[in-house]
Structure formats: structure tokens, C-alpha cells
Design a protein around this motif. Structure first.
Motif, short mmCIF file in Angstrom:
data_model
loop_
_atom_site.label_atom_id
_atom_site.label_comp_id
_atom_site.label_asym_id
_atom_site.label_seq_id
_atom_site.Cartn_x
_atom_site.Cartn_y
_atom_site.Cartn_z
N ASP A 18 0.81 -1.21 0.00
CA ASP A 18 0.00 0.00 0.00
C ASP A 18 0.86 1.27 0.00
OD1 ASP A 18 -2.11 1.80 0.14
OD2 ASP A 18 -2.47 1.46 2.27
N PRO A 19 1.47 1.60 -1.14
CA PRO A 19 2.34 2.77 -1.21
C PRO A 19 1.65 4.08 -0.81
CG PRO A 19 2.59 1.43 -3.17
CD PRO A 19 1.44 0.86 -2.41
N ILE A 20 0.38 4.24 -1.14
CA ILE A 20 -0.34 5.47 -0.80
C ILE A 20 -0.52 5.56 0.71
CG2 ILE A 20 -2.49 6.75 -1.12
CD1 ILE A 20 -2.71 5.31 -3.87
N GLY A 21 -0.93 4.48 1.32
CA GLY A 21 -1.08 4.45 2.78
C GLY A 21 0.24 4.65 3.49
N ALA A 22 1.31 4.04 2.95
CA ALA A 22 2.64 4.22 3.55
C ALA A 22 3.07 5.67 3.48
CB ALA A 22 3.66 3.33 2.85
N ALA A 23 2.75 6.35 2.37
CA ALA A 23 3.10 7.77 2.24
C ALA A 23 2.35 8.63 3.25
CB ALA A 23 2.81 8.25 0.82
N ILE A 24 1.10 8.31 3.49
CA ILE A 24 0.30 9.06 4.46
C ILE A 24 0.83 8.86 5.87
CG2 ILE A 24 -2.00 9.24 5.48
CD1 ILE A 24 -3.08 8.69 2.63
N VAL A 25 1.17 7.62 6.21
CA VAL A 25 1.76 7.35 7.52
C VAL A 25 3.10 8.06 7.66
CG1 VAL A 25 2.70 5.54 9.02
CG2 VAL A 25 0.54 5.17 7.83
N PHE A 26 3.92 7.98 6.61
CA PHE A 26 5.23 8.65 6.60
C PHE A 26 5.06 10.15 6.83
CE2 PHE A 26 8.66 10.84 4.31
CZ PHE A 26 9.76 10.28 4.92
N HIS A 27 4.08 10.74 6.17
CA HIS A 27 3.84 12.18 6.31
C HIS A 27 3.52 12.56 7.76
CE1 HIS A 27 2.65 16.22 5.23
NE2 HIS A 27 1.51 16.04 5.88
N ALA A 42 13.11 8.33 4.21
CA ALA A 42 12.42 7.66 3.11
C ALA A 42 13.36 6.69 2.39
CB ALA A 42 11.85 8.69 2.12
N VAL A 43 14.54 7.16 2.04
CA VAL A 43 15.50 6.32 1.30
C VAL A 43 15.94 5.14 2.16
CG1 VAL A 43 17.81 6.26 0.29
CG2 VAL A 43 16.26 8.16 -0.23
N LYS A 44 16.23 5.41 3.43
CA LYS A 44 16.69 4.35 4.32
C LYS A 44 15.61 3.28 4.52
CE LYS A 44 18.87 3.92 8.88
NZ LYS A 44 19.23 4.66 10.10
N SER A 45 14.37 3.68 4.70
CA SER A 45 13.30 2.69 4.90
C SER A 45 13.04 1.90 3.62
CB SER A 45 12.02 3.36 5.39
OG SER A 45 11.54 4.28 4.45
N ILE A 46 13.17 2.53 2.46
CA ILE A 46 12.97 1.82 1.20
C ILE A 46 14.08 0.80 0.96
CG2 ILE A 46 12.99 2.10 -1.33
CD1 ILE A 46 10.31 2.77 0.03
N VAL A 47 15.32 1.18 1.23
CA VAL A 47 16.45 0.26 1.05
C VAL A 47 16.29 -0.96 1.96
CG1 VAL A 47 18.94 -0.01 1.39
CG2 VAL A 47 18.07 1.98 0.17
N ILE A 48 15.96 -0.71 3.22
CA ILE A 48 15.78 -1.81 4.18
C ILE A 48 14.64 -2.73 3.74
CG2 ILE A 48 15.07 -2.37 6.55
CD1 ILE A 48 16.56 0.24 7.40
N ASP A 104 14.40 8.55 14.16
CA ASP A 104 14.62 7.57 13.11
C ASP A 104 13.46 6.60 13.05
OD1 ASP A 104 15.55 5.77 11.26
OD2 ASP A 104 17.49 5.45 12.21
N ILE A 105 12.67 6.72 12.00
CA ILE A 105 11.50 5.84 11.82
C ILE A 105 11.72 4.85 10.69
CG2 ILE A 105 9.88 7.54 12.71
CD1 ILE A 105 9.18 7.92 9.60
N SER A 106 12.94 4.77 10.17
CA SER A 106 13.19 3.98 8.98
C SER A 106 13.00 2.47 9.20
CB SER A 106 14.59 4.25 8.44
OG SER A 106 15.57 3.92 9.38
N VAL A 107 13.43 1.96 10.35
CA VAL A 107 13.28 0.53 10.61
C VAL A 107 11.89 0.27 11.18
CG1 VAL A 107 14.15 -1.43 11.92
CG2 VAL A 107 15.75 0.22 10.96
N PHE A 108 11.56 0.92 12.25
CA PHE A 108 10.23 0.79 12.86
C PHE A 108 9.61 2.16 12.94
CE2 PHE A 108 7.32 0.97 16.42
CZ PHE A 108 6.49 -0.09 16.13
N PRO A 109 8.48 2.37 12.44
CA PRO A 109 7.47 1.47 11.89
C PRO A 109 7.44 1.40 10.36
CG PRO A 109 6.42 3.54 12.37
CD PRO A 109 7.88 3.68 12.74
N SER A 111 9.76 0.40 7.76
CA SER A 111 10.18 -0.84 7.09
C SER A 111 9.47 -2.05 7.68
CB SER A 111 11.69 -1.03 7.21
OG SER A 111 12.35 -0.07 6.44
N ILE A 112 9.61 -2.20 8.98
CA ILE A 112 8.99 -3.32 9.68
C ILE A 112 8.02 -2.71 10.70
CG2 ILE A 112 9.39 -5.35 11.12
CD1 ILE A 112 12.31 -5.23 10.11
N PRO A 113 6.80 -2.91 10.64
CA PRO A 113 5.99 -3.87 9.90
C PRO A 113 5.25 -3.27 8.70
CG PRO A 113 4.70 -3.09 11.71
CD PRO A 113 6.04 -2.36 11.75
N LEU A 114 5.40 -1.99 8.41
CA LEU A 114 4.55 -1.36 7.41
C LEU A 114 4.81 -1.86 5.99
CD1 LEU A 114 2.27 0.65 7.51
CD2 LEU A 114 3.88 2.46 7.01
#
Length: 176
Positions: A18-27, A42-48, A104-109, A111-114
Motif C-alpha cells: 500500500d504505497p499510498i497508505g505508507a506515504a500518508i503514515v510517513f507524512h 524515506a530512502v533508508k526505509s525503502i532500502v531496508i 529515526d523511523i526507517s526501521v520501525f514502523p 520498514s517493519i511492519p509497514l
């Protein structure tokens, strides 16, 4: 590249990740004024997430076999997990609050579990286990990369995604 396998994989990954939902949560999790921090997260969470999906997809089935878990049991448990998650999303109210803290939100939430959660990891293992040749493996790999790049773009443009989707659209997407 096998286009049918690619389309099947990209559709399934789009629904689960759900890329749209992930973007909203990220925002809602990253302060709007911190452009550098937003790009870094954003880059770090995508790479992970991408690495996890590819590694679990390629090595998940042999690892599960070593543990005595066959792919059919994974399909059943994955279906139950998806049902549980979907049921919870439909019946539960979720509120996202905008934060001003820089963390730092790249790993949690994210990358994992989102993005690389139980559903997408299970899907990745199932997709790679069904691949019959290197061409199909490449198609699945390209689908994973396509979805994660789309998610990255939407995360970087999350301010605009939030405006376009709005509160009603967010509610519809979350329930859908």
C-alpha cells in the motif's frame, strides 16, 4: 521478463504494501519542515524494505524447510494473517498524529511492519517459490523494485499525497 508474472507480483505487492497508505503514515511521522531528514528516512526505509523482501523471497523457503515448515503451511498462515489484519483495519479506529520530533523511523514502523511486514514477506516467499525459471525470478525482482520505488516517490511527495487524498480518502483507503 515474463510480463504476466510481473503484473501478478506488482498487483499483489501494491495491495499488501500500500504505497499510498505508507506515504500518508510517513507524512504524519516525519516533521514537514525537515526536508533532509525526510529524504534520509524515506530512502533508508525503502532500502531496508527492498532488501528484506528480496532476501526473504529468495531464502525464506529453504530456511522454513530447515525449520520443518512447508510452503503450504505458510500459505494457510499467511491467509489467516491477512484476514486478521484486514478485519482489524475495518473494525478499528486508527488515528495518526503529526509529530514535530526528529527521530529515526526507517526501521520501525516504516520498514517493519509497514512495508516489509508479515504479509509482504509471506507474499515475497510465495511469489519466489512459484517462480519456475530465472526469467520469472527477474520479473518478481523487478516488481519488488517497482513498488518500492513508487513508495519512495510517494513518500517524498507525501505532503501532496495527503492533500489530494484528504481525510475522507484516507479513511476510504484505510478501510479498503
Amino acid at each position: 521478463m515474463d510480463i504476466l508474472v510481473y503484473l501478478n507480483a506488482i498487483t499483489a505487492l501494491f495491495i499488501i504494501i500500500d504505497p499510498i497508505g505508507a506515504a500518508i503514515v510517513f507524512h504524519s511521522l516525519v516533521p514537514a519542515g525537515e526536508t533532509g531528514h525526510r529524504v534520509k528516512m524515506a530512502v533508508k526505509s525503502i532500502v531496508i524494505s527492498t532488501l528484506l523482501l528480496i532476501i526473504f523471497g529468495n531464502y525464506g523457503e529453504p530456511f522454513l524447510n530447515k525449520l520443518g515448515i512447508n510452503i503450504e503451511a505458510l500459505r494457510i498462515s499467511g491467509g489467516l494473517l491477512l484476514f486478521y489484519t484486514a478485519f482489524k483495519m475495518i473494525t478499528q479506529d486508527v488515528e495518526y498524529t503529526v509529530t514535530t520530533a526528529k527521530r529515526d523511523i526507517s526501521v520501525f514502523p516504516m520498514s517493519i511492519p509497514l512495508m516489509a511486514g508479515p504479509g509482504s514477506l509471506t507474499l515475497s516467499i510465495l511469489l519466489f517459490s512459484q517462480a519456475e525459471n530465472a526469467e520469472q525470478n527477474l520479473s518478481i525482482l523487478l516488481a519488488i523494485i517497482s513498488i518500492t520505488v513508487l513508495t519512495l516517490v510517494l513518500m517524498l511527495l507525501s505532503r501532496y499525497v495527503k492533500v489530494i487524498i484528504g481525510r475522507t480518502g484516507d479513511e476510504i483507503l484505510r478501510r479498503f
